[in-house]
Design a protein around this motif. Sequence first.
Motif, PDB file in Angstrom:
ATOM      1  N   ILE A  11      -8.990   4.447 -14.763  1.00  0.00           N
ATOM      2  CA  ILE A  11     -11.007   4.235 -14.404  1.00  0.00           C
ATOM      3  C   ILE A  11     -11.814   4.711 -14.860  1.00  0.00           C
ATOM      4  CG2 ILE A  11      -9.601   4.343 -12.026  1.00  0.00           C
ATOM      5  CD1 ILE A  11     -10.659   6.901 -11.424  1.00  0.00           C
ATOM      6  N   GLN A  12     -11.401   5.703 -16.193  1.00  0.00           N
ATOM      7  CA  GLN A  12     -12.604   6.291 -16.974  1.00  0.00           C
ATOM      8  C   GLN A  12     -13.833   7.477 -15.826  1.00  0.00           C
ATOM      9  OE1 GLN A  12     -15.049   2.774 -18.536  1.00  0.00           O
ATOM     10  NE2 GLN A  12     -13.072   2.292 -19.555  1.00  0.00           N
ATOM     11  N   GLY A  13     -12.599   8.165 -15.452  1.00  0.00           N
ATOM     12  CA  GLY A  13     -12.974   9.189 -14.775  1.00  0.00           C
ATOM     13  C   GLY A  13     -14.353   8.681 -13.833  1.00  0.00           C
ATOM     14  N   LYS A  14     -14.051   7.789 -12.399  1.00  0.00           N
ATOM     15  CA  LYS A  14     -15.186   7.312 -12.172  1.00  0.00           C
ATOM     16  C   LYS A  14     -14.581   7.477 -10.443  1.00  0.00           C
ATOM     17  CE  LYS A  14     -17.138   3.797 -13.866  1.00  0.00           C
ATOM     18  NZ  LYS A  14     -16.950   2.362 -14.468  1.00  0.00           N
ATOM     19  N   THR A  15     -14.781   8.149  -9.734  1.00  0.00           N
ATOM     20  CA  THR A  15     -15.167   9.026  -8.118  1.00  0.00           C
ATOM     21  C   THR A  15     -14.656   8.025  -7.179  1.00  0.00           C
ATOM     22  OG1 THR A  15     -17.058   9.674  -7.488  1.00  0.00           O
ATOM     23  CG2 THR A  15     -15.172  10.606  -9.230  1.00  0.00           C
ATOM     24  N   ASP A  16     -15.299   6.757  -7.603  1.00  0.00           N
ATOM     25  CA  ASP A  16     -14.936   5.651  -6.319  1.00  0.00           C
ATOM     26  C   ASP A  16     -14.004   5.371  -5.768  1.00  0.00           C
ATOM     27  OD1 ASP A  16     -15.922   4.188  -8.611  1.00  0.00           O
ATOM     28  OD2 ASP A  16     -17.147   3.215  -7.507  1.00  0.00           O
ATOM     29  N   THR A  17     -13.280   4.858  -6.516  1.00  0.00           N
ATOM     30  CA  THR A  17     -11.936   4.105  -5.984  1.00  0.00           C
ATOM     31  C   THR A  17     -10.725   5.229  -5.904  1.00  0.00           C
ATOM     32  OG1 THR A  17     -11.569   4.226  -8.739  1.00  0.00           O
ATOM     33  CG2 THR A  17     -12.671   2.278  -8.125  1.00  0.00           C
ATOM     34  N   TRP A  18     -10.708   6.311  -5.913  1.00  0.00           N
ATOM     35  CA  TRP A  18      -9.873   7.702  -5.406  1.00  0.00           C
ATOM     36  C   TRP A  18      -8.678   7.060  -4.038  1.00  0.00           C
ATOM     37  CZ3 TRP A  18      -7.164  10.397  -8.601  1.00  0.00           C
ATOM     38  CH2 TRP A  18      -7.537  10.618  -9.645  1.00  0.00           C
ATOM     39  N   PHE A  19      -9.083   6.356  -3.898  1.00  0.00           N
ATOM     40  CA  PHE A  19      -8.984   5.906  -2.211  1.00  0.00           C
ATOM     41  C   PHE A  19      -7.294   5.342  -1.991  1.00  0.00           C
ATOM     42  CE2 PHE A  19      -7.965   3.245   1.178  1.00  0.00           C
ATOM     43  CZ  PHE A  19      -7.043   4.099   2.284  1.00  0.00           C
ATOM     44  N   VAL A  20      -7.744   4.631  -2.964  1.00  0.00           N
ATOM     45  CA  VAL A  20      -7.188   3.240  -4.288  1.00  0.00           C
ATOM     46  C   VAL A  20      -6.544   3.702  -4.771  1.00  0.00           C
ATOM     47  CG1 VAL A  20      -6.764   1.046  -5.275  1.00  0.00           C
ATOM     48  CG2 VAL A  20      -8.585   0.825  -4.007  1.00  0.00           C
ATOM     49  N   GLY A  21      -6.728   4.515  -5.672  1.00  0.00           N
ATOM     50  CA  GLY A  21      -5.493   5.898  -6.991  1.00  0.00           C
ATOM     51  C   GLY A  21      -4.480   6.545  -5.558  1.00  0.00           C
ATOM     52  N   LEU A  22      -4.931   7.203  -4.790  1.00  0.00           N
ATOM     53  CA  LEU A  22      -3.990   8.035  -3.928  1.00  0.00           C
ATOM     54  C   LEU A  22      -2.513   6.754  -3.956  1.00  0.00           C
ATOM     55  CD1 LEU A  22      -6.580  10.324  -2.536  1.00  0.00           C
ATOM     56  CD2 LEU A  22      -4.601  10.692  -4.496  1.00  0.00           C
ATOM     57  N   ILE A  23      -3.275   6.003  -3.221  1.00  0.00           N
ATOM     58  CA  ILE A  23      -1.925   5.099  -2.947  1.00  0.00           C
ATOM     59  C   ILE A  23      -0.881   4.231  -4.214  1.00  0.00           C
ATOM     60  CG2 ILE A  23      -1.524   2.649  -2.039  1.00  0.00           C
ATOM     61  CD1 ILE A  23      -3.874   3.344   0.075  1.00  0.00           C
ATOM     62  N   SER A  24      -1.981   4.423  -5.100  1.00  0.00           N
ATOM     63  CA  SER A  24      -0.949   3.424  -6.457  1.00  0.00           C
ATOM     64  C   SER A  24      -0.462   5.082  -6.688  1.00  0.00           C
ATOM     65  CB  SER A  24      -2.574   3.042  -7.219  1.00  0.00           C
ATOM     66  OG  SER A  24      -2.924   2.110  -6.935  1.00  0.00           O
ATOM     67  N   ILE A  25      -0.934   6.248  -6.812  1.00  0.00           N
ATOM     68  CA  ILE A  25      -0.090   6.972  -7.641  1.00  0.00           C
ATOM     69  C   ILE A  25       0.894   7.635  -6.809  1.00  0.00           C
ATOM     70  CG2 ILE A  25      -0.540  10.250  -8.413  1.00  0.00           C
ATOM     71  CD1 ILE A  25      -3.476   8.881  -8.646  1.00  0.00           C
ATOM     72  N   SER A  26       0.915   7.898  -5.654  1.00  0.00           N
ATOM     73  CA  SER A  26       1.964   7.494  -4.423  1.00  0.00           C
ATOM     74  C   SER A  26       2.875   6.808  -4.692  1.00  0.00           C
ATOM     75  CB  SER A  26       1.752   7.628  -2.777  1.00  0.00           C
ATOM     76  OG  SER A  26       0.774   8.560  -2.947  1.00  0.00           O
ATOM     77  N   LEU A  27       2.937   5.540  -4.612  1.00  0.00           N
ATOM     78  CA  LEU A  27       3.907   4.346  -4.886  1.00  0.00           C
ATOM     79  C   LEU A  27       4.387   5.017  -6.298  1.00  0.00           C
ATOM     80  CD1 LEU A  27       1.926   1.326  -3.599  1.00  0.00           C
ATOM     81  CD2 LEU A  27       3.907   2.246  -2.403  1.00  0.00           C
ATOM     82  N   ALA A  28       3.446   5.066  -7.367  1.00  0.00           N
ATOM     83  CA  ALA A  28       4.656   5.395  -8.824  1.00  0.00           C
ATOM     84  C   ALA A  28       5.226   6.506  -8.349  1.00  0.00           C
ATOM     85  CB  ALA A  28       2.995   5.667  -9.639  1.00  0.00           C
ATOM     86  N   LEU A  29       4.732   7.599  -8.297  1.00  0.00           N
ATOM     87  CA  LEU A  29       5.595   8.864  -7.832  1.00  0.00           C
ATOM     88  C   LEU A  29       7.164   8.496  -6.978  1.00  0.00           C
ATOM     89  CD1 LEU A  29       5.516  11.576  -8.530  1.00  0.00           C
ATOM     90  CD2 LEU A  29       4.605  12.187  -6.535  1.00  0.00           C
ATOM     91  N   VAL A  30       6.875   7.881  -6.265  1.00  0.00           N
ATOM     92  CA  VAL A  30       8.006   7.528  -5.677  1.00  0.00           C
ATOM     93  C   VAL A  30       9.347   6.422  -6.316  1.00  0.00           C
ATOM     94  CG1 VAL A  30       9.170   5.789  -3.309  1.00  0.00           C
ATOM     95  CG2 VAL A  30       7.199   7.678  -3.057  1.00  0.00           C
ATOM     96  N   THR A  31       8.193   5.225  -6.688  1.00  0.00           N
ATOM     97  CA  THR A  31       9.065   4.407  -7.623  1.00  0.00           C
ATOM     98  C   THR A  31       9.510   4.410  -8.537  1.00  0.00           C
ATOM     99  OG1 THR A  31       7.225   2.320  -6.950  1.00  0.00           O
ATOM    100  CG2 THR A  31       8.560   2.313  -8.939  1.00  0.00           C
ATOM    101  N   SER A  32       9.256   5.839  -9.539  1.00  0.00           N
ATOM    102  CA  SER A  32       9.477   6.734 -10.370  1.00  0.00           C
ATOM    103  C   SER A  32      10.655   7.718 -10.266  1.00  0.00           C
ATOM    104  CB  SER A  32       8.657   7.560 -11.144  1.00  0.00           C
ATOM    105  OG  SER A  32       8.382   8.980 -10.543  1.00  0.00           O
ATOM    106  N   PHE A  33      11.129   7.838  -8.875  1.00  0.00           N
ATOM    107  CA  PHE A  33      11.592   8.713  -8.166  1.00  0.00           C
ATOM    108  C   PHE A  33      13.069   7.873  -7.776  1.00  0.00           C
ATOM    109  CE2 PHE A  33       9.228  12.574  -6.816  1.00  0.00           C
ATOM    110  CZ  PHE A  33       9.422  13.645  -7.598  1.00  0.00           C
ATOM    111  N   ILE A  34      12.976   6.555  -7.706  1.00  0.00           N
ATOM    112  CA  ILE A  34      14.097   6.130  -6.993  1.00  0.00           C
ATOM    113  C   ILE A  34      14.339   5.069  -8.539  1.00  0.00           C
ATOM    114  CG2 ILE A  34      14.313   3.213  -6.165  1.00  0.00           C
ATOM    115  CD1 ILE A  34      12.558   4.449  -4.563  1.00  0.00           C
ATOM    116  N   LEU A  35      13.577   4.887  -9.448  1.00  0.00           N
ATOM    117  CA  LEU A  35      14.521   4.480 -10.752  1.00  0.00           C
ATOM    118  C   LEU A  35      14.669   6.009 -11.733  1.00  0.00           C
ATOM    119  CD1 LEU A  35      11.336   1.548 -11.690  1.00  0.00           C
ATOM    120  CD2 LEU A  35      14.098   1.189 -10.801  1.00  0.00           C
TER     121      LEU A  35
END
Length: 149
Positions: A11-35
């Motif tokens: 996101i090139q350091g922008k702060t206006d998309t962190w809501f979507v970012g938190l969801i994406s980061i959480s899903l990536a983390l859960v997926t990495s723990f499963i795989l």
Amino acid sequence: MFFTGVWWILIQGKTDTWFVGLISISLALVTSFILLPPNQYRFSFSGFAHFLIYFFASSLKGGIAVAWMAIRPNPDLHPNIYKITPRLPEGLGRVILANTINLLPGSLSVELTSSNLYVHVLDERQSIETEVRSIEEKIAHMLRLELKN
């Protein structure tokens, strides 16, 4: 932290998309723990550094050898397929081994079974068994795995 850093870069350091970012980061983390469950592999950074140095040196040496074979008017090739029994335990280590062999010039992993690895080489006179054993040792050190005898 890794996924947060990747998101920050995307996101090139922008702060206006962190809501979507938190969801994406959480899903990536859960997926990495499963795989790849934590503590299944104990990664060694010094082993990784040794692996990279070995890989780049072998790639350069192999690239020069293949280029030399390609420019010779009458290439003296002796292709062959070797059957090698890996000493690494089944799983990630063997997959890294097969893929590393694919990336080294002059060799190609043909098939990886539960008990054997089949490797095609351009010149059977090269010491593929020694090369594979050396790669196995680097991977075992990097992932802190025990090699079978």
